[in-house]
Design a protein around this motif. Sequence first.
Motif, PDB file in Angstrom:
ATOM      1  N   GLY A   1      56.230  41.836  38.853  1.00  0.00           N
ATOM      2  CA  GLY A   1      55.043  41.058  38.548  1.00  0.00           C
ATOM      3  C   GLY A   1      54.718  39.991  39.583  1.00  0.00           C
ATOM      4  O   GLY A   1      53.572  39.557  39.680  1.00  0.00           O
ATOM      5  N   VAL A   2      55.716  39.560  40.352  1.00  0.00           N
ATOM      6  CA  VAL A   2      55.481  38.513  41.357  1.00  0.00           C
ATOM      7  C   VAL A   2      54.422  38.992  42.361  1.00  0.00           C
ATOM      8  O   VAL A   2      53.534  38.231  42.758  1.00  0.00           O
ATOM      9  CB  VAL A   2      56.801  38.136  42.064  1.00  0.00           C
ATOM     10  N   ALA A   3      54.512  40.260  42.742  1.00  0.00           N
ATOM     11  CA  ALA A   3      53.566  40.791  43.735  1.00  0.00           C
ATOM     12  C   ALA A   3      52.132  40.788  43.221  1.00  0.00           C
ATOM     13  O   ALA A   3      51.180  40.773  44.003  1.00  0.00           O
ATOM     14  CB  ALA A   3      53.978  42.215  44.124  1.00  0.00           C
ATOM     15  N   GLY A   4      51.991  40.788  41.892  1.00  0.00           N
ATOM     16  CA  GLY A   4      50.651  40.827  41.313  1.00  0.00           C
ATOM     17  C   GLY A   4      50.067  39.457  41.041  1.00  0.00           C
ATOM     18  O   GLY A   4      48.974  39.350  40.457  1.00  0.00           O
ATOM     19  N   CYS A   5      50.756  38.413  41.457  1.00  0.00           N
ATOM     20  CA  CYS A   5      50.319  37.055  41.086  1.00  0.00           C
ATOM     21  C   CYS A   5      49.029  36.624  41.780  1.00  0.00           C
ATOM     22  O   CYS A   5      48.488  35.560  41.472  1.00  0.00           O
ATOM     23  CB  CYS A   5      51.430  36.042  41.340  1.00  0.00           C
ATOM     24  N   GLY A   6      48.513  37.440  42.693  1.00  0.00           N
ATOM     25  CA  GLY A   6      47.234  37.107  43.317  1.00  0.00           C
ATOM     26  C   GLY A   6      46.034  37.423  42.432  1.00  0.00           C
ATOM     27  O   GLY A   6      44.903  37.064  42.777  1.00  0.00           O
ATOM     28  N   ARG A   7      46.297  38.108  41.319  1.00  0.00           N
ATOM     29  CA  ARG A   7      45.188  38.513  40.425  1.00  0.00           C
ATOM     30  C   ARG A   7      45.432  37.958  39.024  1.00  0.00           C
ATOM     31  O   ARG A   7      46.563  37.711  38.631  1.00  0.00           O
ATOM     32  CB  ARG A   7      45.117  40.041  40.327  1.00  0.00           C
ATOM     33  N   TYR A   8      44.337  37.803  38.253  1.00  0.00           N
ATOM     34  CA  TYR A   8      44.472  37.477  36.829  1.00  0.00           C
ATOM     35  C   TYR A   8      44.872  38.760  36.096  1.00  0.00           C
ATOM     36  O   TYR A   8      44.126  39.746  36.140  1.00  0.00           O
ATOM     37  CB  TYR A   8      43.153  36.965  36.259  1.00  0.00           C
ATOM     38  N   PRO A   9      46.013  38.768  35.423  1.00  0.00           N
ATOM     39  CA  PRO A   9      46.525  40.034  34.881  1.00  0.00           C
ATOM     40  C   PRO A   9      46.016  40.368  33.472  1.00  0.00           C
ATOM     41  O   PRO A   9      46.805  40.654  32.565  1.00  0.00           O
ATOM     42  CB  PRO A   9      48.036  39.800  34.894  1.00  0.00           C
ATOM     43  N   TYR A  10      44.687  40.352  33.286  1.00  0.00           N
ATOM     44  CA  TYR A  10      44.154  40.631  31.941  1.00  0.00           C
ATOM     45  C   TYR A  10      44.543  42.012  31.413  1.00  0.00           C
ATOM     46  O   TYR A  10      44.868  42.140  30.232  1.00  0.00           O
ATOM     47  CB  TYR A  10      42.632  40.445  31.915  1.00  0.00           C
ATOM     48  N   PRO A  11      44.535  43.072  32.270  1.00  0.00           N
ATOM     49  CA  PRO A  11      44.923  44.385  31.702  1.00  0.00           C
ATOM     50  C   PRO A  11      46.319  44.358  31.073  1.00  0.00           C
ATOM     51  O   PRO A  11      46.537  44.963  30.020  1.00  0.00           O
ATOM     52  CB  PRO A  11      44.866  45.322  32.922  1.00  0.00           C
ATOM     53  N   LEU A  12      47.248  43.637  31.705  1.00  0.00           N
ATOM     54  CA  LEU A  12      48.607  43.557  31.124  1.00  0.00           C
ATOM     55  C   LEU A  12      48.605  42.760  29.828  1.00  0.00           C
ATOM     56  O   LEU A  12      49.351  43.062  28.891  1.00  0.00           O
ATOM     57  CB  LEU A  12      49.561  42.890  32.124  1.00  0.00           C
ATOM     58  N   GLN A  13      47.769  41.727  29.782  1.00  0.00           N
ATOM     59  CA  GLN A  13      47.695  40.931  28.550  1.00  0.00           C
ATOM     60  C   GLN A  13      47.162  41.796  27.401  1.00  0.00           C
ATOM     61  O   GLN A  13      47.665  41.734  26.284  1.00  0.00           O
ATOM     62  CB  GLN A  13      46.808  39.701  28.765  1.00  0.00           C
ATOM     63  N   TYR A  14      46.135  42.619  27.709  1.00  0.00           N
ATOM     64  CA  TYR A  14      45.595  43.512  26.676  1.00  0.00           C
ATOM     65  C   TYR A  14      46.646  44.543  26.262  1.00  0.00           C
ATOM     66  O   TYR A  14      46.725  44.931  25.098  1.00  0.00           O
ATOM     67  CB  TYR A  14      44.330  44.216  27.177  1.00  0.00           C
ATOM     68  N   GLN A  15      47.453  44.966  27.232  1.00  0.00           N
ATOM     69  CA  GLN A  15      48.512  45.936  26.928  1.00  0.00           C
ATOM     70  C   GLN A  15      49.559  45.306  25.991  1.00  0.00           C
ATOM     71  O   GLN A  15      50.034  45.952  25.050  1.00  0.00           O
ATOM     72  CB  GLN A  15      49.171  46.389  28.238  1.00  0.00           C
ATOM     73  N   LEU A  16      49.899  44.044  26.273  1.00  0.00           N
ATOM     74  CA  LEU A  16      50.861  43.344  25.402  1.00  0.00           C
ATOM     75  C   LEU A  16      50.306  43.227  23.993  1.00  0.00           C
ATOM     76  O   LEU A  16      51.007  43.452  23.002  1.00  0.00           O
ATOM     77  CB  LEU A  16      51.184  41.962  25.985  1.00  0.00           C
ATOM     78  N   ILE A  17      49.033  42.884  23.888  1.00  0.00           N
ATOM     79  CA  ILE A  17      48.396  42.780  22.566  1.00  0.00           C
ATOM     80  C   ILE A  17      48.433  44.138  21.857  1.00  0.00           C
ATOM     81  O   ILE A  17      48.776  44.220  20.670  1.00  0.00           O
ATOM     82  CB  ILE A  17      46.937  42.281  22.727  1.00  0.00           C
ATOM     83  N   GLU A  18      48.125  45.191  22.601  1.00  0.00           N
ATOM     84  CA  GLU A  18      48.088  46.530  22.001  1.00  0.00           C
ATOM     85  C   GLU A  18      49.466  46.928  21.472  1.00  0.00           C
ATOM     86  O   GLU A  18      49.593  47.425  20.333  1.00  0.00           O
ATOM     87  CB  GLU A  18      47.585  47.522  23.055  1.00  0.00           C
ATOM     88  N   VAL A  19      50.499  46.701  22.271  1.00  0.00           N
ATOM     89  CA  VAL A  19      51.860  47.081  21.859  1.00  0.00           C
ATOM     90  C   VAL A  19      52.301  46.260  20.652  1.00  0.00           C
ATOM     91  O   VAL A  19      52.822  46.793  19.666  1.00  0.00           O
ATOM     92  CB  VAL A  19      52.855  46.909  23.040  1.00  0.00           C
ATOM     93  N   PHE A  20      52.079  44.944  20.702  1.00  0.00           N
ATOM     94  CA  PHE A  20      52.507  44.086  19.593  1.00  0.00           C
ATOM     95  C   PHE A  20      51.754  44.439  18.308  1.00  0.00           C
ATOM     96  O   PHE A  20      52.349  44.538  17.230  1.00  0.00           O
ATOM     97  CB  PHE A  20      52.287  42.613  19.950  1.00  0.00           C
ATOM     98  N   ALA A  21      50.445  44.635  18.437  1.00  0.00           N
ATOM     99  CA  ALA A  21      49.630  44.963  17.255  1.00  0.00           C
ATOM    100  C   ALA A  21      50.105  46.280  16.631  1.00  0.00           C
ATOM    101  O   ALA A  21      50.229  46.386  15.403  1.00  0.00           O
ATOM    102  CB  ALA A  21      48.156  45.050  17.645  1.00  0.00           C
ATOM    103  N   ARG A  22      50.391  47.257  17.478  1.00  0.00           N
ATOM    104  CA  ARG A  22      50.860  48.557  16.965  1.00  0.00           C
ATOM    105  C   ARG A  22      52.209  48.382  16.250  1.00  0.00           C
ATOM    106  O   ARG A  22      52.409  48.900  15.149  1.00  0.00           O
ATOM    107  CB  ARG A  22      50.977  49.547  18.135  1.00  0.00           C
TER     108      ARG A  22
END
Lengths: 54, 305
Positions: free
Chosen positions: B4-25
Amino acid sequence: MEGLSRRRLVGLSAALPLLGQVSWAAPAAAAAAPGPAPVRLNYNESPFGPSAAA
Amino acid sequence: MHQGVAGCGRYPYPLQYQLIEVFARQQGVDEDQVQVFCGSKLALQNAVHAFTGPRSLVVPEPSYETPAQTAEARGAKVHSVPLNAQQAHDVEAMLAVDPKPGLIYLCNPNNPTGSVTPAADIERLLRKAPADSVVVVDEAYIHFSDVPSCIPLVKTHANLLVLRTFSKLYGMAGARVGLAVGQPPLLEALEKFDGYNVAAEPSLRGALASLEDASLVARRKQDNQQLRDATVARLSRAGWRCTASQANCFMVDVRRPAEAIVAALKEQQVLVGRVWPSWPTWIRVSVGDEAQMRRFEDAFFRVLV
């Protein structure tokens, strides 16, 4: 400083570099031996850190 | 997390949505009933901002201080209600202290005592609380306990907000990821103060990996329980009263001003938790690993001879 004579001031000034040398040149052995790291049981953290999968 | 460190140049909204999806499921709720925050503390503070001010905050005492501190900073009235004799939340007293509070805060298991409040008591409070009083159930320590989660109640209680964190059992305190679970209008009220912010990519990756690690919760719950109960048993056998904890902390009554004992333990290189003014003779101890608990016990019995 008002209680010090001019001679005393000169003496102190001359000693300053030596004091610096003594301070910087102090052998490592003279430093206090490091104790064990503190045990941190104060913030309800996990002692195990993130999952290995993370 | 390293990835994830390499991705710190971007706002990681897709991963946040993925976390929400997994937790909700995993929890059986809708995705729009879950929101991610940079630590559940932030969700809690936002809830206090959103729902107190003209109306009051009701909190148990002793408990996690953040909601009361936030309410006091806003000038909102805070009603502190002592735990009952079983060290559970006194829900009847919490309901009685103000007929129209803005927010009622519960912490189950409770910090700092680790004690639990029966699900039936929380359900009774939810039934009796005014519909426009928000009830926050902080489940930061739920993974360590045997109490059922209140998340399933979110579907039927529009005023219920449940908080979860990755800081405790999941071991990610420094990564700052928390979740709020509630019906969309409640979550939208919190977002007025958070602006749909996003957590850091390493933190989101760590949270996702934690949820997908199927054995993690059971394994750590068992390890924590074993170490906590063994320590509490040894202290109890020596005559020291401890709280009945189901969390990764417990309290010990040192029968003298606790601040002095915290300082004495610190001199022994053992740091224990802060003292709650309403319980001035109790110290809070977090559960560490086996070697750390041994050092705590050694220091405790040296200090409290």
